[in-house]
Scaffold this active site. Structure first.
Site, PDB file in Angstrom:
ATOM      1  N   ARG A 161       0.835  -1.209   0.000  1.00  0.00           N
ATOM      2  CA  ARG A 161       0.000   0.000   0.000  1.00  0.00           C
ATOM      3  C   ARG A 161       0.869   1.258   0.000  1.00  0.00           C
ATOM      4  O   ARG A 161       0.564   2.254   0.659  1.00  0.00           O
ATOM      5  CB  ARG A 161      -0.942   0.024   1.218  1.00  0.00           C
ATOM      6  CG  ARG A 161      -1.870  -1.161   1.308  1.00  0.00           C
ATOM      7  CD  ARG A 161      -2.835  -1.263   0.133  1.00  0.00           C
ATOM      8  NE  ARG A 161      -3.672  -2.436   0.289  1.00  0.00           N
ATOM      9  CZ  ARG A 161      -3.355  -3.641  -0.191  1.00  0.00           C
ATOM     10  NH1 ARG A 161      -2.232  -3.798  -0.864  1.00  0.00           N
ATOM     11  NH2 ARG A 161      -4.155  -4.665  -0.014  1.00  0.00           N
ATOM     12  N   SER A 243     -11.211  -0.220   3.135  1.00  0.00           N
ATOM     13  CA  SER A 243     -10.529  -0.617   4.372  1.00  0.00           C
ATOM     14  C   SER A 243      -9.925   0.623   5.020  1.00  0.00           C
ATOM     15  O   SER A 243      -9.101   1.300   4.413  1.00  0.00           O
ATOM     16  CB  SER A 243      -9.433  -1.640   4.064  1.00  0.00           C
ATOM     17  OG  SER A 243      -9.996  -2.817   3.522  1.00  0.00           O
ATOM     18  N   GLU A 338      -5.543   3.822   6.230  1.00  0.00           N
ATOM     19  CA  GLU A 338      -5.201   3.614   4.826  1.00  0.00           C
ATOM     20  C   GLU A 338      -5.597   4.798   3.958  1.00  0.00           C
ATOM     21  O   GLU A 338      -4.821   5.206   3.091  1.00  0.00           O
ATOM     22  CB  GLU A 338      -5.865   2.320   4.308  1.00  0.00           C
ATOM     23  CG  GLU A 338      -5.481   1.985   2.884  1.00  0.00           C
ATOM     24  CD  GLU A 338      -5.856   0.584   2.490  1.00  0.00           C
ATOM     25  OE1 GLU A 338      -6.171   0.379   1.304  1.00  0.00           O
ATOM     26  OE2 GLU A 338      -5.831  -0.313   3.342  1.00  0.00           O
TER      27      GLU A 338
END
Length: 346
Positions: A161, A243, A338
């Site tokens: 990520r 998420s 995130e």
């Protein structure tokens, strides 16, 4: 004045001082250069699926990236498929095209909302695939050097990520503005080997098996929908930023201190990745935590923070803090958000 809640999937965020819709790479470039020349803060929004924008809004220029187009350069079984996609092209449409054409490598990334230009920034991933596996190069505007730069995949510093585009900042915003993304796909009749246990179970196959691309896409969409991760306006469980926390990557010693049944997966540099959803649930925050408030954890998946209709950013962040602090108190692991937080903090 545009209210930024209208441009994000979480549907929170105050007004933008200036809002520009850019429908081509040239439009994006012109708008960015104009904002930089004026010394204005800059925010780029594609699908708005990975943003939490504060209730005060954004005191600067918001560029809505709306460029469209997929250019196919070459397709054959030996050389594969080479394509270039405009930054504003909706990502799931690219995946659908790839599946239909037999271009493998992104079939497990079906149903992820947002624009193609955002995918290398976050190095989006799901069900055992990451977009970095197929990115060939990214064409950008370098705001620091004031020039077009095309970065090969090896120069993008992709991680979990993470990427160069996420890390490098300039004047409080991204240094690199993504204009186009080029992909290199293998052309085949079957998917990449299935890597993710949950997907393998849903397909009725073993890890490492290959199945028709359409079957992978259909099953991934079904799995995501069951978790509220496929946009559906009437369903408030999908009013989210996906998420909300990344899966923690921990030193071995810290991972060993978790309960024996906590998930553990090998990660880079000898570290161990665990499940944020497991930590949240086992720290006492079950699905729907926060209801009947204006913001809550999804009733389908503990990793998503959702807007139940009237929520503002402060409501979402309040629930997020309770969850983050509760997990840290219980397990000593501090969860990291995130989505990008704009004009607010956790």
């Amino acid at each position: 004045m545009t209210r930024l809640a209208e441009l994000t999937t979480l549907r929170v965020g105050g007004p933008a001082r200036r809002h520009v819709i850019a429908t081509s790479a040239d439009d994006i470039l012109a708008a960015v250069r104009e904002a930089d020349a004026a010394g204005e803060p800059l925010l780029l929004i594609g699908g708005g699926s990975n943003l939490v924008i504060g209730d005060a809004g954004f005191e600067g220029t918001v560029i809505q990236v709306a460029s469209r187009g997929i250019t196919v350069h070459n397709v054959d079984y030996c050389g594969g498929a080479e394509i270039t996609v405009e930054a504003g092209e909706p990502w799931d449409g690219v995946v659908a095209r790839a599946v239909a054409e037999g271009w493998i490598g992104v079939e497990a990334l079906s149903g992820i909302p947002g624009s193609t230009g955002a995918t290398p920034v976050q190095n989006v991933g799901a069900y055992g695939q990451e977009v970095s596996g197929t990115v060939a190069s990214v064409r950008t505007w370098d705001r620091a050097e004031q020039k077009i730069r095309t970065l090969a995949a090896a120069d993008c510093r992709f991680g979990y990520r993470d990427s160069l585009f996420k890390r490098e900042r300039f004047l409080g915003g991204p240094r690199y503005v993504v204009l186009q993304v080029s992909f290199q796909f293998v052309v085949a009749d079957f998917s990449e080997p299935v890597k993710y246990a949950e997907l393998a179970r849903s397909l009725g196959v073993e890890i490492g098996d290959r199945v028709p691309l359409t079957q992978v896409r259909d099953n991934v969409l079904e799995l995501r929908a069951a978790k509220g991760m496929v946009l559906d306006a009437p369903d408030h469980d999908t009013w989210s930023a996906g998420s909300f926390f990344t899966n923690p990557v921990l030193p071995v010693e810290q991972a060993d201190a978790l309960p024996a049944d906590a998930p553990r997966y090998p990660a880079a540099d000898g570290r161990v990745k665990t499940s944020a959803a497991w930590l949240i649930d086992h720290a006492g925050f079950s699905k729907g935590f926060g209801l009947p408030g204006p913001a809550s954890l999804s009733t389908k998946h503990t990793l998503a923070l959702t807007n139940r209709g009237p929520a503002v950013a402060a409501d979402v962040l309040d629930v997020a803090r309770q969850v983050r602090d509760g997990v840290e108190k219980t397990y000593g692991v501090r969860l990291v958000p995130e989505p990008e937080l704009i004009g607010c903090e956790l």
